[in-house]
Design a protein around this motif. Structure first.
Motif, mmCIF file in Angstrom:
data_model
loop_
_atom_site.group_PDB
_atom_site.id
_atom_site.type_symbol
_atom_site.label_atom_id
_atom_site.label_comp_id
_atom_site.label_asym_id
_atom_site.label_seq_id
_atom_site.Cartn_x
_atom_site.Cartn_y
_atom_site.Cartn_z
ATOM 1 N N ILE A 199 3.539 8.178 32.343
ATOM 2 C CA ILE A 199 3.460 6.846 31.720
ATOM 3 C C ILE A 199 4.628 5.978 32.166
ATOM 4 N N ILE A 200 5.828 6.560 32.200
ATOM 5 C CA ILE A 200 7.028 5.775 32.509
ATOM 6 C C ILE A 200 7.328 5.730 34.013
ATOM 7 N N ALA B 177 -2.187 19.090 35.618
ATOM 8 C CA ALA B 177 -1.284 19.054 34.456
ATOM 9 C C ALA B 177 -1.767 18.073 33.400
ATOM 10 N N VAL B 178 -2.287 16.938 33.850
ATOM 11 C CA VAL B 178 -2.900 15.945 32.956
ATOM 12 C C VAL B 178 -4.243 15.601 33.585
ATOM 13 N N ASP B 179 -5.321 15.761 32.816
ATOM 14 C CA ASP B 179 -6.640 15.686 33.442
ATOM 15 C C ASP B 179 -7.615 14.808 32.654
ATOM 16 N N GLY B 180 -7.342 13.504 32.650
ATOM 17 C CA GLY B 180 -8.268 12.576 32.001
ATOM 18 C C GLY B 180 -7.919 12.297 30.553
ATOM 19 N N VAL B 181 -6.658 11.942 30.302
ATOM 20 C CA VAL B 181 -6.186 11.687 28.934
ATOM 21 C C VAL B 181 -6.250 10.193 28.625
ATOM 22 N N SER B 182 -6.776 9.863 27.444
ATOM 23 C CA SER B 182 -6.868 8.460 27.011
ATOM 24 C C SER B 182 -6.406 8.317 25.562
ATOM 25 N N PHE B 183 -5.535 7.353 25.306
ATOM 26 C CA PHE B 183 -5.145 7.000 23.936
ATOM 27 C C PHE B 183 -4.419 5.657 23.965
ATOM 28 N N ASP C 5 -2.893 -5.664 19.039
ATOM 29 C CA ASP C 5 -1.870 -4.784 18.471
ATOM 30 C C ASP C 5 -1.503 -3.641 19.407
ATOM 31 N N LYS C 6 -2.246 -3.471 20.484
ATOM 32 C CA LYS C 6 -1.983 -2.365 21.409
ATOM 33 C C LYS C 6 -0.794 -2.700 22.302
ATOM 34 N N LEU C 7 0.240 -1.886 22.215
ATOM 35 C CA LEU C 7 1.372 -2.064 23.125
ATOM 36 C C LEU C 7 1.132 -1.270 24.398
ATOM 37 N N LEU C 8 0.582 -0.044 24.246
ATOM 38 C CA LEU C 8 0.350 0.825 25.393
ATOM 39 C C LEU C 8 -1.087 1.325 25.381
ATOM 40 N N GLU C 9 -1.734 1.274 26.537
ATOM 41 C CA GLU C 9 -3.088 1.822 26.694
ATOM 42 C C GLU C 9 -3.063 2.843 27.832
ATOM 43 N N VAL C 10 -3.432 4.063 27.515
ATOM 44 C CA VAL C 10 -3.542 5.125 28.520
ATOM 45 C C VAL C 10 -5.032 5.387 28.715
ATOM 46 N N ILE C 11 -5.521 5.185 29.933
ATOM 47 C CA ILE C 11 -6.954 5.241 30.201
ATOM 48 C C ILE C 11 -7.251 6.274 31.286
ATOM 49 N N THR D 82 -2.055 10.432 39.477
ATOM 50 C CA THR D 82 -3.093 10.821 40.435
ATOM 51 C C THR D 82 -4.321 9.930 40.253
ATOM 52 N N GLY D 83 -4.564 9.538 39.014
ATOM 53 C CA GLY D 83 -5.703 8.667 38.714
ATOM 54 C C GLY D 83 -5.563 8.079 37.323
ATOM 55 N N GLY D 84 -6.438 7.141 37.002
ATOM 56 C CA GLY D 84 -6.410 6.518 35.689
ATOM 57 C C GLY D 84 -5.472 5.324 35.643
ATOM 58 N N GLU D 85 -5.299 4.778 34.447
ATOM 59 C CA GLU D 85 -4.484 3.579 34.266
ATOM 60 C C GLU D 85 -3.534 3.727 33.089
ATOM 61 N N VAL D 86 -2.402 3.038 33.193
ATOM 62 C CA VAL D 86 -1.499 2.864 32.063
ATOM 63 C C VAL D 86 -1.222 1.374 31.959
#
Length: 311
Positions: free
Chosen positions: A57-58, A26-32, A4-10, A64-68
């Motif tokens: 995201i777009i 500005a964004v420092d390790g956000v996940s949802f 059911d997940k369309l978008l994963e922010v890791i 800088t890091g993480g995944e979308v």
């Protein structure tokens, strides 16, 4: 469920170098996650990082890091022009200020048809004009508006043009970056109701970014609260409003005015003091009660769980 997940922010990070070896996180390790068909509200004061999150995201900003991940595919890992084009069609953005996001030298027809042209979704000028005129009617404008220029419209009408432009390529997911903050209060509800109707009719999924918590509650299924680049609380809309846990969320909610003179006379504004947290431990995002997450230390987690159990 994962499907059911369309978008994963890791663990998403976006840092800006501002000179003299200084970096703004500005964004420092956000996940949802955002589930297919839902509206996920992202709220916070100016400078909290919510708009930067949406723009990263777009891919308006490189992470800088993480995944979308969108439909399970890595957004920032895409390389080929063909892949980027496919991604850009599935994910669109509605911007905060319709005055600056619409080219003043272009007619409404050409503004809305930009996506149709880029993705080659129409065969000829006749079909192009018909598609644009249909979209104008979908967002509550007239077909005759296609020949006009942005300056001939009100703020609310310009935002409807921006929505029509986003819809033109038939996206699955729309990031609405403070889409009503530049509008009169009387027009805001109209635009939000339009977004809700379009979601129902077209099966859209939204990331709705705003600082107006009352409007976010009205449109969102779940809400995430951001503070200085971090997500500090996440819960179902009703749960967040009825049982806020993080002190910053309580501060934001206490600032919402109500049309009740008696309530307003006695309303106590809560001021958030970031020094109340234990600085000896880095806080983590933890599930205090089912589907209710808070960024907190171990000691705070035990305290919040105890308070939640008593409610």
């Amino acid at each position: 469920m994962a499907e059911d997940k369309l978008l994963e922010v890791i663990n998403l990070q976006k840092h800006f170098d501002v000179g003299r070896n200084k970096t703004v996180k500005a964004v420092d390790g956000v996940s949802f996650d955002i589930l297919r068909g839902e509206t996920f509200g992202l709220v916070g004061e100016s400078g909290s990082g919510k708009s930067t999150t949406g723009r990263t995201i777009i891919r308006l900003y490189d992470a800088t890091g993480g995944e979308v991940k969108f439909n399970g595919e890595d957004v920032h890992g895409k390389k080929s022009k063909k892949e980027l084009l496919k991604f850009n069609r599935k994910m669109q953005m509605i911007f905060q200020d319709p005055s600056s996001s619409l080219n003043p030298r272009m007619t409404v027809l050409d503004i809305i048809a930009e996506g149709l042209d880029v993705h080659k979704l129409v065969k000829n000028e006749k079909e192009r004009k018909e598609r644009v005129e249909e979209l104008l009617e979908v967002v509550g404008l007239n077909r005759e508006h296609a020949t006009r220029f942005p300056h001939e419209f009100s703020g609310g009408q310009r935002q409807r043009i921006g929505i029509a432009r986003a819809l033109a390529v038939e996206p699955e997911f729309i990031i609405a970056d403070e889409p009503i903050s530049a509008l009169d209060v009387s027009i805001q509800a109209q635009v939000v109701n339009l977004l809700k109707r379009l979601q129902k009719d077209r099966g859209l999924t939204y990331l709705f970014i705003a600082h107006d918590l009352s409007m976010v509650k009205y449109i969102s299924d779940r809400i995430g609260v951001m503070y200085l680049g971090n997500l500090v609380e996440l819960a179902d809309s009703e749960e967040l409003y009825n049982n806020p846990i993080h002190p910053y969320t309580k501060s934001l909610l206490s600032a919402i005015p109500l049309p009740d003179p008696e309530y307003e006379r006695n309303r106590k504004r809560i001021t958030y003091d970031p020094t109340v947290h234990d600085s000896s431990e880095v806080p983590e995002f933890r599930e205090v009660s089912p589907r209710h997450w808070v960024r907190c230390t171990t000691k705070e987690f035990e305290q919040y769980k105890k308070e939640a159990a008593q409610k």
